[in-house]
Scaffold this active site. Sequence first.
Site, PDB file in Angstrom:
ATOM      1  N   THR A  68       0.825  -1.208   0.000  1.00 42.90           N
ATOM      2  CA  THR A  68       0.000   0.000   0.000  1.00 42.90           C
ATOM      3  C   THR A  68       0.858   1.256   0.000  1.00 42.90           C
ATOM      4  OG1 THR A  68      -1.530   1.271   1.414  1.00 42.90           O
ATOM      5  CG2 THR A  68      -0.110  -0.288   2.524  1.00 42.90           C
ATOM      6  N   ASP A  69       0.290   2.366  -0.465  1.00 40.78           N
ATOM      7  CA  ASP A  69       1.008   3.642  -0.398  1.00 40.78           C
ATOM      8  C   ASP A  69       1.112   4.154   1.037  1.00 40.78           C
ATOM      9  OD1 ASP A  69      -1.683   4.303  -0.054  1.00 40.78           O
ATOM     10  OD2 ASP A  69      -1.720   5.861  -1.598  1.00 40.78           O
ATOM     11  N   GLU A  70       0.318   3.573   1.940  1.00 40.65           N
ATOM     12  CA  GLU A  70       0.283   4.069   3.326  1.00 40.65           C
ATOM     13  C   GLU A  70       1.583   3.813   4.080  1.00 40.65           C
ATOM     14  OE1 GLU A  70      -3.532   3.480   5.361  1.00 40.65           O
ATOM     15  OE2 GLU A  70      -4.340   2.784   3.456  1.00 40.65           O
ATOM     16  N   TYR A  80      -1.478  -0.701  11.280  1.00 44.12           N
ATOM     17  CA  TYR A  80      -1.696  -1.351   9.977  1.00 44.12           C
ATOM     18  C   TYR A  80      -0.533  -1.051   9.031  1.00 44.12           C
ATOM     19  CZ  TYR A  80      -3.125  -1.560   5.091  1.00 44.12           C
ATOM     20  OH  TYR A  80      -3.140  -1.770   3.733  1.00 44.12           O
ATOM     21  N   LYS A 132       2.326  -3.607   7.364  1.00 51.10           N
ATOM     22  CA  LYS A 132       2.543  -3.764   5.921  1.00 51.10           C
ATOM     23  C   LYS A 132       3.984  -3.413   5.548  1.00 51.10           C
ATOM     24  CE  LYS A 132       0.210  -4.818   2.996  1.00 51.10           C
ATOM     25  NZ  LYS A 132       0.032  -6.207   2.455  1.00 51.10           N
TER      26      LYS A 132
END
Length: 335
Positions: free
Chosen positions: A139-141, A164, A168
């Site tokens: 994810t870009d997060e 989260y 990741k």
Amino acid sequence: MMTRKLKNILVTGGAGFIGSNFIHYIFKNTSFRGRIINVDKLTYAGNLENLVEIDDKYGGERYFFERADICDFAALKRIFKKYKIGTVVNFAAESHVDRSIFGPKDFVQTNIMGTFNLLEVARENWKGRKDVLFHHISTDEVYGSIEEGNYFYEDTAYKPNSPYCASKASSDHLVRAYHKTYGLPVTVSNCSNNYGPYQFPEKLIPLMILNILEEKNLPVYGDGRNVRDWLYVEDHCGAIWEILDKGEVGETYNVGGENEWENIELVNYLCEKIAKVKGKDKDYYKKLIIFVKDRPGHDRRYAINCDKIKRELGWGRRYNFEKGLDTTIKWYLNH
């Protein structure tokens, strides 16, 4: 450009939102003639109804489902041997930021330990083979928040701000380490916010659509000015397929929608679109919008630069936001 000869693809989390869309994509939009093995433990976000059509048409011959947890090493080992797995596409993850704030343990378990198990089983089974691939969906997060005018690139430093995102980021680092240390053939993709059919209604777009239809409150965090980049799920699936087909081993590819919206603007837009479908005044549903206390560590803006995958693999989006949103709204109206 080299293309891979893919035979038996293990899709983890294949009953979830992006995973089930990906399985549909392979059967409908590619020339792949091998087998897809879907491994999912069927938590709240996994739903086999998403794949009834695929199971009816290909079940037992080219599509197989195994109910298993990626944290179960023995189960993964059995599945790898039974189906002679040569490609892994790892979607399986706990993925909701709010849930990670209130219960981080499941995120550490699934996202880190689950990925570790998959990597270990792949390493043990493939033993130095080069005709295999482990593709990891991220994810870009993991990059944290970014200022207006700047973008995340593949070499942007990681700066995760929620449990989260941290889980990741950890799994991404593990995947990279297995490539560098053991020579495991891997690729990684970091995507922006996905939307589309089959999405579990805890995420912004389906939650707002369903609440609008039921005329329930539309809760918006903080001042509503947080910015997200929205990517239609089928376009994301197309990008993953290009990476599997001809992505370079050891490389990371950013996949974005190049479609930034402030949360409050997006909610207003959804209100107007559904009002039009329902034949109501364009502002009819906007009275349902309420602002709620911001969540802890809420990143202000995500924005991906995806020039690399466009330039190197020839990927391009087929859906603009209007078309993607219309398709999504229609799907939720029908389901």
